[in-house]
Design a protein around this motif. Structure first.
Motif, PDB file in Angstrom:
ATOM      1  N   THR A  84       0.781  -1.176   0.068  1.00 23.17           N
ATOM      2  CA  THR A  84      -0.014  -0.128   0.049  1.00 23.17           C
ATOM      3  C   THR A  84       0.841   1.312  -0.243  1.00 23.17           C
ATOM      4  O   THR A  84       0.600   2.042  -0.676  1.00 23.17           O
ATOM      5  CB  THR A  84      -0.836  -0.040   1.438  1.00 23.17           C
ATOM      6  N   LEU A  85       1.941   1.236   0.897  1.00 29.91           N
ATOM      7  CA  LEU A  85       2.872   2.456   0.912  1.00 29.91           C
ATOM      8  C   LEU A  85       3.396   2.717  -0.395  1.00 29.91           C
ATOM      9  O   LEU A  85       3.678   3.829  -1.001  1.00 29.91           O
ATOM     10  CB  LEU A  85       3.528   2.453   2.155  1.00 29.91           C
ATOM     11  N   ALA A  86       4.020   1.612  -0.929  1.00 33.38           N
ATOM     12  CA  ALA A  86       4.785   1.533  -2.226  1.00 33.38           C
ATOM     13  C   ALA A  86       3.796   2.251  -3.284  1.00 33.38           C
ATOM     14  O   ALA A  86       4.258   3.104  -4.112  1.00 33.38           O
ATOM     15  CB  ALA A  86       5.164   0.238  -2.703  1.00 33.38           C
ATOM     16  N   LYS A  87       2.660   1.960  -3.361  1.00 32.10           N
ATOM     17  CA  LYS A  87       1.635   2.315  -4.374  1.00 32.10           C
ATOM     18  C   LYS A  87       1.204   4.009  -4.344  1.00 32.10           C
ATOM     19  O   LYS A  87       1.330   4.438  -5.176  1.00 32.10           O
ATOM     20  CB  LYS A  87       0.176   1.642  -4.137  1.00 32.10           C
ATOM     21  N   TYR A  88       1.462   4.252  -3.032  1.00 32.45           N
ATOM     22  CA  TYR A  88       1.241   5.978  -2.906  1.00 32.45           C
ATOM     23  C   TYR A  88       2.525   6.747  -2.848  1.00 32.45           C
ATOM     24  O   TYR A  88       2.489   7.612  -3.300  1.00 32.45           O
ATOM     25  CB  TYR A  88       0.490   5.990  -1.229  1.00 32.45           C
ATOM     26  N   PHE A  89       3.652   6.024  -2.383  1.00 34.80           N
ATOM     27  CA  PHE A  89       4.744   6.903  -2.182  1.00 34.80           C
ATOM     28  C   PHE A  89       6.098   6.506  -3.120  1.00 34.80           C
ATOM     29  O   PHE A  89       6.848   7.200  -3.095  1.00 34.80           O
ATOM     30  CB  PHE A  89       5.208   6.891  -0.756  1.00 34.80           C
ATOM     31  N   TRP A  90       6.090   5.509  -3.809  1.00 29.50           N
ATOM     32  CA  TRP A  90       6.936   5.198  -4.668  1.00 29.50           C
ATOM     33  C   TRP A  90       6.730   5.383  -6.325  1.00 29.50           C
ATOM     34  O   TRP A  90       5.508   5.132  -6.510  1.00 29.50           O
ATOM     35  CB  TRP A  90       7.364   3.486  -4.513  1.00 29.50           C
ATOM     36  N   PRO A  91       7.418   6.172  -7.127  1.00 35.62           N
ATOM     37  CA  PRO A  91       8.854   6.523  -6.657  1.00 35.62           C
ATOM     38  C   PRO A  91       8.775   7.725  -5.603  1.00 35.62           C
ATOM     39  O   PRO A  91       7.883   8.496  -5.850  1.00 35.62           O
ATOM     40  CB  PRO A  91       9.432   6.729  -7.970  1.00 35.62           C
ATOM     41  N   GLY A  92       9.697   7.593  -4.802  1.00 37.10           N
ATOM     42  CA  GLY A  92       9.543   8.895  -3.709  1.00 37.10           C
ATOM     43  C   GLY A  92      10.608   8.650  -2.410  1.00 37.10           C
ATOM     44  O   GLY A  92      11.098   7.664  -2.403  1.00 37.10           O
ATOM     45  N   PRO A  93      10.590   9.623  -1.671  1.00 34.47           N
ATOM     46  CA  PRO A  93      11.518   9.635  -0.599  1.00 34.47           C
ATOM     47  C   PRO A  93      11.173   8.910   0.669  1.00 34.47           C
ATOM     48  O   PRO A  93      10.879   9.350   1.791  1.00 34.47           O
ATOM     49  CB  PRO A  93      11.656  10.860  -0.227  1.00 34.47           C
ATOM     50  N   LEU A  94      10.814   7.515   0.634  1.00 34.68           N
ATOM     51  CA  LEU A  94      10.215   6.690   1.630  1.00 34.68           C
ATOM     52  C   LEU A  94      11.013   5.344   1.566  1.00 34.68           C
ATOM     53  O   LEU A  94      11.179   4.768   0.539  1.00 34.68           O
ATOM     54  CB  LEU A  94       8.724   6.379   1.587  1.00 34.68           C
ATOM     55  N   THR A  95      11.901   5.152   2.545  1.00 38.81           N
ATOM     56  CA  THR A  95      12.666   3.925   2.689  1.00 38.81           C
ATOM     57  C   THR A  95      11.874   3.052   3.778  1.00 38.81           C
ATOM     58  O   THR A  95      11.523   3.440   4.829  1.00 38.81           O
ATOM     59  CB  THR A  95      14.031   4.110   3.394  1.00 38.81           C
ATOM     60  N   MET A  96      11.524   1.762   3.253  1.00 40.34           N
ATOM     61  CA  MET A  96      10.957   0.858   4.272  1.00 40.34           C
ATOM     62  C   MET A  96      11.847  -0.209   4.560  1.00 40.34           C
ATOM     63  O   MET A  96      12.405  -0.922   3.798  1.00 40.34           O
ATOM     64  CB  MET A  96       9.694   0.196   3.391  1.00 40.34           C
ATOM     65  N   ILE A  97      11.703  -0.620   5.878  1.00 43.69           N
ATOM     66  CA  ILE A  97      12.709  -1.436   6.370  1.00 43.69           C
ATOM     67  C   ILE A  97      11.971  -2.675   6.256  1.00 43.69           C
ATOM     68  O   ILE A  97      10.857  -2.833   6.995  1.00 43.69           O
ATOM     69  CB  ILE A  97      13.118  -1.261   7.763  1.00 43.69           C
ATOM     70  N   MET A  98      12.389  -3.848   5.882  1.00 46.43           N
ATOM     71  CA  MET A  98      11.989  -5.190   5.616  1.00 46.43           C
ATOM     72  C   MET A  98      12.751  -6.164   5.889  1.00 46.43           C
ATOM     73  O   MET A  98      13.947  -6.186   5.932  1.00 46.43           O
ATOM     74  CB  MET A  98      11.211  -5.296   4.254  1.00 46.43           C
ATOM     75  N   PRO A  99      12.133  -7.662   6.139  1.00 39.29           N
ATOM     76  CA  PRO A  99      13.206  -8.585   6.289  1.00 39.29           C
ATOM     77  C   PRO A  99      14.053  -8.886   5.165  1.00 39.29           C
ATOM     78  O   PRO A  99      13.559  -9.010   3.975  1.00 39.29           O
ATOM     79  CB  PRO A  99      12.197  -9.880   6.230  1.00 39.29           C
ATOM     80  N   LYS A 100      15.300  -9.066   5.366  1.00 39.08           N
ATOM     81  CA  LYS A 100      16.083  -9.073   4.212  1.00 39.08           C
ATOM     82  C   LYS A 100      16.178 -10.420   3.423  1.00 39.08           C
ATOM     83  O   LYS A 100      15.688 -11.449   3.950  1.00 39.08           O
ATOM     84  CB  LYS A 100      17.771  -9.161   4.900  1.00 39.08           C
ATOM     85  N   GLY A 101      16.195 -10.115   2.061  1.00 42.43           N
ATOM     86  CA  GLY A 101      16.481 -11.298   1.173  1.00 42.43           C
ATOM     87  C   GLY A 101      17.822 -11.886   0.953  1.00 42.43           C
ATOM     88  O   GLY A 101      18.773 -11.434   1.540  1.00 42.43           O
ATOM     89  N   LYS A 102      18.082 -13.003   0.178  1.00 42.60           N
ATOM     90  CA  LYS A 102      19.204 -13.692  -0.060  1.00 42.60           C
ATOM     91  C   LYS A 102      20.116 -12.641  -0.903  1.00 42.60           C
ATOM     92  O   LYS A 102      21.334 -13.008  -0.627  1.00 42.60           O
ATOM     93  CB  LYS A 102      18.877 -15.163  -0.416  1.00 42.60           C
ATOM     94  N   SER A 103      19.817 -12.111  -1.792  1.00 42.48           N
ATOM     95  CA  SER A 103      20.520 -11.739  -2.991  1.00 42.48           C
ATOM     96  C   SER A 103      21.340 -10.493  -2.431  1.00 42.48           C
ATOM     97  O   SER A 103      22.623 -10.048  -3.031  1.00 42.48           O
ATOM     98  CB  SER A 103      19.972 -11.123  -4.146  1.00 42.48           C
TER      99      SER A 103
END
Ligand code: TXA
Ligand code: MG
Length: 339
Positions: A84-103
């Motif tokens: 939801t936040l990505a839909k409203y604010f990306w692209p834009g100045p919002l960094t979201m902390i999420m569980p890290k992936g393998k790559s």
């Protein structure tokens, strides 16, 4: 190392992509501040970023993407709130902390099992990510502890001889770094305020959002914190910065009674004529976006004019002002007086 400073065009962007693919570090514009971009999957590139900045290696970097598909592998889980936040604010100045992936390599995240991600709203940055196919990790392109760079020239001053290329995309629009919000728990927590505010996020998610108390309080260096970046001294010009709370008349008489050498004032537009010392305005009193836009430029200018002691008018702490206040109290090492 020779550092090229180039305007964005087909050739310079291709060169930036080539360099990033080869594990080098490039200075790139974003809509917030300039970043030092390196391949987030390549630990050698990430080491170069930490070295160029002189950054403590327990302070993780933000990964920049150009499409939602790129999230795959970078994070291990994308919640509905994140979508939801990505839909409203990306692209834009919002960094979201999420569980890290393998790559993403461990050095990018400073060994944490979470990762900060954002999609920048800057044509040059997004083209570089698209064309190289590489999500780049990028901290602000300043030497650690200095004000973040909002112009390519600032990056050049801090990074000359340390990186091969800086792309000059002009002045950054926002002027302060992205809002960092932890999306790891049920309640989002703002770890660093920016031009996207707590109220903006609450409105979109229709639920309460917390602000970490460290955002406005000092942190002792050895304390465990939610975001390692909270504990470091930041954004400091060479001069001593002191924030002065109180009304403008008291501020004026207080400053004008200090006869020491190298005193400067950071005030709001229109207040300059009241002072006997050199003054720099950092924006309009009632327009926090203008303050955010100018803050780092003014902090860097203080060094150029040889300021020794700077009295700064205190911003508000609501909405976008919180981002300005958060940066300014750090540049002042939390020195605040009331007149
Ligand atoms: O606007 C911005 O965010 C700019 C541009 C270049 O994109 N980048 C930026 O990066 O400001 P940097 O490295 O200067 O600040 C990143 C902040 C730091 O305070 C760091 O501690 C925090 O984000 N951070 C990054 N990953 C984190 C994580 N996994 N958990 C908690 N905090 C994290
Ligand atoms: Mg930074």
């Amino acid at each position: 190392m020779n550092t090229l400073l180039l305007l964005p065009n087909e050739e310079s962007i291709d060169l930036a992509c080539e360099l990033i693919k080869n594990g080098e570090v490039v200075g790139v514009p974003t809509e917030t501040v300039y970043g030092l971009a390196g391949d987030c999957t390549n630990s050698l590139a990430i080491k170069k970023i930490f070295e160029a900045k002189g950054r403590p290696n327990d302070n993780p970097l933000i990964v920049h993407i150009s499409s939602m598909e790129m999230l795959e592998g970078i994070v291990s889980y994308v919640s509905e709130d994140v979508k939801t936040l990505a839909k409203y604010f990306w692209p834009g100045p919002l960094t979201m902390i999420m569980p890290k992936g393998k790559s993403v390599c461990n050095d990018t995240c400073a060994g944490l099992d979470s990762v900060g991600v954002r999609m920048p709203d800057n044509e040059v940055a997004r083209t570089i990510i698209d064309r190289s196919g590489i999500p780049f990790a990028a901290p602000s392109a300043n030497v650690s502890g200095k004000p973040s760079p909002t112009k390519a020239e600032d990056v050049y001053i801090d990074m000359k001889g340390k990186i091969p290329l800086i792309i000059d995309g002009g002045e950054c629009f926002a002027g302060v770094e992205s809002t960092v919000v932890s999306m790891l728990g049920e309640t989002p927590i703002i770890l660093r305020p920016g031009v996207i505010t707590k109220e903006d996020i609450e409105k979109v998610l229709d639920k309460p959002v917390k602000i970490a108390k460290e955002v406005i309080e000092g942190v002792l260096d050895d304390k465990a914190v939610l975001s390692p970046g909270m504990k470091y001294k930041h954004y400091s010009p060479n001069a001593e910065v002191i924030i002065v709370k109180g009304d403008i008349d008291n501020f004026i008489s207080f400053v004008n009674s200090d006869k020491s050498e190298g005193v400067c004032v950071m005030c709001f537009d229109g207040e300059e004529k009241n002072f006997k010392v050199q003054t720099l305005s950092y924006g309009k009193y009632d327009d926090p976006k203008s303050q955010a836009h100018n803050l780092f430029r003014v902090l860097r200018e203080l060094d150029k004019i040889g300021a020794k002691k700077v009295y700064a008018r205190c911003p508000q702490t609501e909405g976008v002002s919180l981002a300005v206040y958060n940066r300014l109290i750090r540049s002042a090492g939390f020195k605040i007086i009331e007149v």
